[in-house]
Design an enzyme around this catalytic site. Structure first.
Site, PDB file in Angstrom:
ATOM      1  N   ARG A 103      12.534 -23.515  -6.365  1.00  0.00           N
ATOM      2  CA  ARG A 103      12.328 -23.651  -7.883  1.00  0.00           C
ATOM      3  C   ARG A 103      11.322 -23.784  -8.956  1.00  0.00           C
ATOM      4  O   ARG A 103      10.296 -24.003  -8.565  1.00  0.00           O
ATOM      5  CB  ARG A 103      13.206 -25.333  -7.870  1.00  0.00           C
ATOM      6  CG  ARG A 103      13.290 -25.550  -8.995  1.00  0.00           C
ATOM      7  CD  ARG A 103      14.601 -27.355  -9.262  1.00  0.00           C
ATOM      8  NE  ARG A 103      13.751 -28.131 -10.229  1.00  0.00           N
ATOM      9  CZ  ARG A 103      14.821 -28.795 -11.370  1.00  0.00           C
ATOM     10  NH1 ARG A 103      15.857 -28.483 -10.824  1.00  0.00           N
ATOM     11  NH2 ARG A 103      14.128 -29.282 -11.967  1.00  0.00           N
ATOM     12  N   THR A 107      10.200 -24.086 -15.468  1.00  0.00           N
ATOM     13  CA  THR A 107      11.491 -23.290 -15.794  1.00  0.00           C
ATOM     14  C   THR A 107      12.964 -23.565 -15.200  1.00  0.00           C
ATOM     15  O   THR A 107      14.364 -23.316 -15.925  1.00  0.00           O
ATOM     16  CB  THR A 107      11.947 -21.032 -15.511  1.00  0.00           C
ATOM     17  OG1 THR A 107      11.679 -21.345 -14.472  1.00  0.00           O
ATOM     18  CG2 THR A 107       9.981 -20.872 -16.339  1.00  0.00           C
ATOM     19  N   ASP A 199      16.185 -34.993  -5.116  1.00  0.00           N
ATOM     20  CA  ASP A 199      15.739 -33.253  -4.486  1.00  0.00           C
ATOM     21  C   ASP A 199      16.725 -33.834  -3.019  1.00  0.00           C
ATOM     22  O   ASP A 199      15.900 -34.745  -2.042  1.00  0.00           O
ATOM     23  CB  ASP A 199      14.365 -33.692  -4.546  1.00  0.00           C
ATOM     24  CG  ASP A 199      14.143 -31.947  -3.837  1.00  0.00           C
ATOM     25  OD1 ASP A 199      14.733 -31.525  -2.849  1.00  0.00           O
ATOM     26  OD2 ASP A 199      13.641 -31.119  -5.078  1.00  0.00           O
ATOM     27  N   ASP A 202      13.965 -32.632  -0.249  1.00  0.00           N
ATOM     28  CA  ASP A 202      12.986 -33.967  -0.175  1.00  0.00           C
ATOM     29  C   ASP A 202      13.539 -35.092   0.798  1.00  0.00           C
ATOM     30  O   ASP A 202      12.914 -35.796   1.547  1.00  0.00           O
ATOM     31  CB  ASP A 202      11.917 -34.614  -1.697  1.00  0.00           C
ATOM     32  CG  ASP A 202      11.345 -33.529  -1.560  1.00  0.00           C
ATOM     33  OD1 ASP A 202      11.010 -32.627  -1.352  1.00  0.00           O
ATOM     34  OD2 ASP A 202      11.115 -33.672  -3.211  1.00  0.00           O
TER      35      ASP A 202
END
Length: 211
Positions: A103, A107, A199, A202
């Site tokens: 990712r 953006t 996340d 993670d």
């Protein structure tokens, strides 16, 4: 959105609670991901075609049914790896193909970095694995890649989806079936699902969060 399936089950609710909790340790998080992937996988495969066979038991012959289709499991690197093993437990003969995306933090758009799909030999059914369906951008890229490969029956398995991401994928690919454990209402300014779980990659792999 007839092809969108949101699981309703007490075990789904229970394991989602553990998954969302920021106090959940990585080992427990991985276990919860695995359990939810198993539950989603059972639901996502309940209409796969089968063919009748007769097999010998120790007592007599028995009529049975076996799968009659080629299945490919496509985890989206890296978080999708946390969902692979339970799907292989369900479908040991499935092939596994990897697509790598990361990712862009500026953006929030996906960037492809790994693609080893062969030119031929597309499976009849592809199960895309990605724990989080946020903006829908990653799933968009993967679905289009699988369509170019020649897969006709594409199914997306995610644990949590945002409503916006789910709407985007369902609108752009009305033939694709989506199976999720929960739908959250919104995305924050960083395009993370709210309330979400942070996340997923993670937390699965116990890597530091970016500040």
């Amino acid at each position: 959105m007839s092809h969108v399936h949101v699981l309703q089950h007490p075990l789904v609710s229970h394991h989602l609670c553990q998954l969302r909790d920021k106090r959940t340790r990585p080992s427990e998080f991985r276990s919860a991901v695995s359990r939810l992937a198993m539950l989603i996988g059972v639901r996502a495969t309940d209409d796969l075609p089968t063919q009748p066979i007769t097999i010998p038991t120790p007592v007599a012959e028995a009529p049975c049914h076996e799968l009659a289709t080629d299945i490919g499991i496509v985890p989206v690197l890296r978080a999708g790896l946390g969902m692979v093993d339970p799907l292989l437990d369900l479908i040991p003969d499935a092939s596994v193909w990897h697509l790598g995306l990361y990712r862009n933090e500026q953006t929030a758009e996906p960037v492809g970095y790994y693609d080893k799909l062969p030119k031929k030999g597309a499976p009849n059914v592809a199960l895309i694995l990605d724990p989080m369906l946020a903006t829908g951008g990653s799933i968009d890229m993967v679905v289009r890649r699988l369509m170019r490969w020649g897969v006709e029956d594409i199914r997306v398995l995610s644990i949590i989806a945002s409503q916006a991401g789910l709407d985007r994928v369902a609108k752009d690919f009305p033939h694709v079936k989506l199976f999720v454990a929960a739908v959250d209402p919104s995305l924050n300014e960083q395009a993370f699902i709210v309330p979400g779980l942070g996340d997923a990659g993670d937390r699965i792999f116990d890597t530091p969060q970016n500040d």
